[in-house]
Design an enzyme around this catalytic site. Structure first.
Site, PDB file in Angstrom:
ATOM      1  N   ILE A 209     -19.909  36.018  -5.497  1.00 26.77           N
ATOM      2  CA  ILE A 209     -18.976  34.969  -5.933  1.00 26.77           C
ATOM      3  C   ILE A 209     -17.528  35.447  -6.000  1.00 26.77           C
ATOM      4  CG2 ILE A 209     -20.643  33.575  -7.236  1.00 26.77           C
ATOM      5  CD1 ILE A 209     -19.159  34.869  -9.790  1.00 26.77           C
TER       6      ILE A 209
ATOM      7  N   GLY B 114     -13.486  41.409  -6.148  1.00 31.51           N
ATOM      8  CA  GLY B 114     -12.343  41.913  -6.899  1.00 31.51           C
ATOM      9  C   GLY B 114     -11.820  43.200  -6.291  1.00 31.51           C
TER      10      GLY B 114
ATOM     11  N   ALA C 169     -14.483  45.670  -8.042  1.00 31.74           N
ATOM     12  CA  ALA C 169     -15.918  45.396  -8.059  1.00 31.74           C
ATOM     13  C   ALA C 169     -16.229  44.093  -7.345  1.00 31.74           C
ATOM     14  CB  ALA C 169     -16.401  45.322  -9.507  1.00 31.74           C
TER      15      ALA C 169
ATOM     16  N   ASP D  65      -6.880  46.765 -20.111  1.00 31.15           N
ATOM     17  CA  ASP D  65      -6.420  45.906 -19.012  1.00 31.15           C
ATOM     18  C   ASP D  65      -6.353  44.451 -19.474  1.00 31.15           C
ATOM     19  OD1 ASP D  65      -5.553  45.238 -16.493  1.00 31.15           O
ATOM     20  OD2 ASP D  65      -7.544  45.257 -15.587  1.00 31.15           O
TER      21      ASP D  65
END
Lengths: 211, 334
Positions: free
Chosen positions: A3, A6, A9, A122
């Site tokens: 889906i 990134g 990942a 982050d």
């Protein structure tokens, strides 16, 4: 099903033990030499799982972790069919009650993390998801534990930078709401000490007019 | 009716380099001359660098005019690097610019040095709206245009990458500037020596890495090639990681690499790899225009001038700490 690809990942939504889950696989980065790459990926996978569980215990919503596979740098966790805070902010122009609550929740939850010495590492609006009217924090891969005011202030400094650069329309009100809620949750004395430290981190940066 | 172009003479002098460039409003570069101050030992000494600039100013200015075959009569605007940079250097540069503006009655433009790096990069690459990684001895910045500013999406929290490389090279007795020498040595290294890798969200920190690599150097048991290799691999992977984060976050479809350190082939290779992964175009600014130079100041001066952004001489104080994201980008409004 893949889906999201990134930077760090790949995210898959799939069935695992009859449950719809999110599989997060930290991908090898070809630009890094393999020794360094594997070391970083293992370190971050391990850290992320630990921090997510600690955060939940501290009262901060994070996806439940079902399984962690260190050698394959993979975490299987609860799938949240929600919306990123970044997209919500992008779609809005003014701070209404809904947006106000998001900023205020960010402040409260980040304070809860920090009170428990959890540094997210982050804090971008892409790493916050609204799911069933609840703010969830994800992606603790750069996180660590630390009791230091400095580390907590750096965490908030990153958030401030994002609010200023990516969500400039709401700035500085966005950050003011966050700090107010943060101090309220953390306690006036310690909370303010951390917020005040942000300014001294900023003047340490390069080329600051106020210095 | 005579149709003529606007020509700008730009003067750079924020740190080591004193440069003069002449550029027109089509982006044609007529000349781009410079001279660099190289310290006899140690790092840059601001006063000595300023002294260098005042000695070389008239020579470089003359050379730039001669190369371009133009005279001051042909110049429409004078631009100078107003900041950020070393105070003494900036003041010499500003003085030269003010004298030219007053003596020849030309409008004066104050240019942000970091903005100029991005603008000359956009001109050369043809990129309309890139994410830029600007890496030099004085700066390490990941930036993209948002709402009238080049916003900073990541930067060093302490020392710049070029400084890291220079200090290591100096301490190892390799000479100055360190980047190219380290790059050559690194090609012959193959043993990775673990070093601190410090990425804090979208920012990075090189001071711990510098301390660690100097400690390894002094231990004397590692080959210099392996140290250079490990230093590059660690530092450049950090740079690439924060750049990739910004690329994913901003979803820009162009990636531009500029600044003095942009010449490094290994860094280029790493960035090209992430640009490909994100379907972004990639460009490296050629070294003559990537390092500090006058042409970038001249070109950015043109952009200011065409939007009537002129700096009165009496207000033209230098701004040693003028951040990239504090400079208003009047010529862009997409």
């Amino acid at each position: 099903m893949l889906i999201h690809k990134g930077a760090e990942a790949y995210l898959y939504v799939e069935y695992w033990n009859n449950r719809l889950v999110l599989k997060k696989y930290r991908i090898p980065k070809r630009y890094r030499i393999p020794e360094l790459d594997l070391k970083l990926r293992i370190e971050r996978t391990r850290h992320e799982a630990k921090l997510m569980n600690s955060a939940r215990k501290a009262g901060v919503p994070t996806p439940l972790i079902y399984f962690i596979d260190i050698p394959n740098t993979t975490i299987i966790m609860q799938y949240l069919a929600g919306k990123k805070v970044k997209s919500i902010l992008d779609e809005n122009k003014v701070i209404d009650d809904k947006i106000y609550k998001i900023f205020s929740d960010i402040g409260t939850y980040v304070a809860k993390l920090h009170k428990n010495n959890i540094i997210h590492g982050d804090l971008t609006t892409s790493n916050m998801i609204i799911y069933e009217n609840t703010l969830f924090f994800i992606d603790f891969g750069l996180g660590f534990f630390s009791p230091d005011i400095e580390d907590k202030a750096v965490d908030l400094h990153l958030l401030k930078t994002i609010l200023k650069s990516t969500h400039n329309d709401f700035y500085p009100q966005s950050f003011n709401i966050i700090t107010e809620a943060y101090i309220k949750e953390y306690g006036k004395e310690q909370g303010s000490a951390i917020i005040n430290r942000i300014a001294s981190i900023e003047v340490r940066g390069r080329y600051i007019t106020e210095r | 009716m005579e149709i003529r172009v606007t020509i700008c003479l730009g003067i750079e002098g924020t740190a080591h380099t004193f440069g003069v460039g002449i550029v027109d409003d089509e982006g044609t570069i007529y000349s781009n001359e410079k001279h660099m101050y190289i310290p006899e030992s140690g790092g840059i000494h601001p006063r000595e660098a300023a002294q260098h600039h005042s000695e070389y100013a008239h020579i470089i200015l003359r050379k730039a005019l001669d190369t371009s075959k133009l005279t001051m009569d042909d110049i429409d605007v004078v631009a100078f690097s107003r900041g950020p940079g070393l105070g003494p250097c900036l003041r010499v540069t500003a003085t030269v610019a003010r004298v030219l503006a007053l003596k020849y009655n030309k409008p004066l433009i104050g240019v942000n040095h970091c903005v100029a790096h991005i603008e000359i990069g956009r001109l050369i690459s043809g990129f309309a709206d890139p994410l830029t990684l600007y890496v030099s001895g004085g700066n390490t910045i990941v930036s993209a245009y948002v709402n009238k500013r080049y916003r900073v999406f990541g930067e060093t929290l302490d020392i710049p990458i070029g400084n890291l490389l220079d200090v290591f090279a100096r301490e190892a007795g390799l000479g100055n500037p360190g980047g190219p020498i380290i790059e050559k040595l690194a090609m012959r290294g193959n043993q990775y020596i673990p070093l601190p890798y410090t990425v804090k969200g979208s920012d990075l920190s090189f001071s711990g890495l510098l301390t660690a690599v100097l400690t390894r150097l002094r231990e004397g048991k590692y080959k210099i090639e392996d140290l250079a290799y490990s230093l590059q691999e660690t530092a450049f992977a950090m740079l690439t990681e924060v750049t990739e984060r910004a690329l994913a976050h901003t979803m820009k479809k162009e990636l531009l690499l500029t600044g003095g350190v942009a010449a490094n082939k290994r860094l280029q290779e790493m960035l090209r790899s992430i640009a490909n992964e994100h379907d972004a175009k990639f460009a490296v600014v050629p070294i003559k225009l990537a390092g500090d130079n006058g042409a970038m100041i001249a070109w950015t001066g043109i952009l200011h001038y065409l939007h009537n952004d002129i700096l009165p001489v009496e207000q033209s104080v230098v701004l040693p700490k003028w951040r990239l994201d504090e400079a208003e980008i009047v010529w862009r409004d997409e």
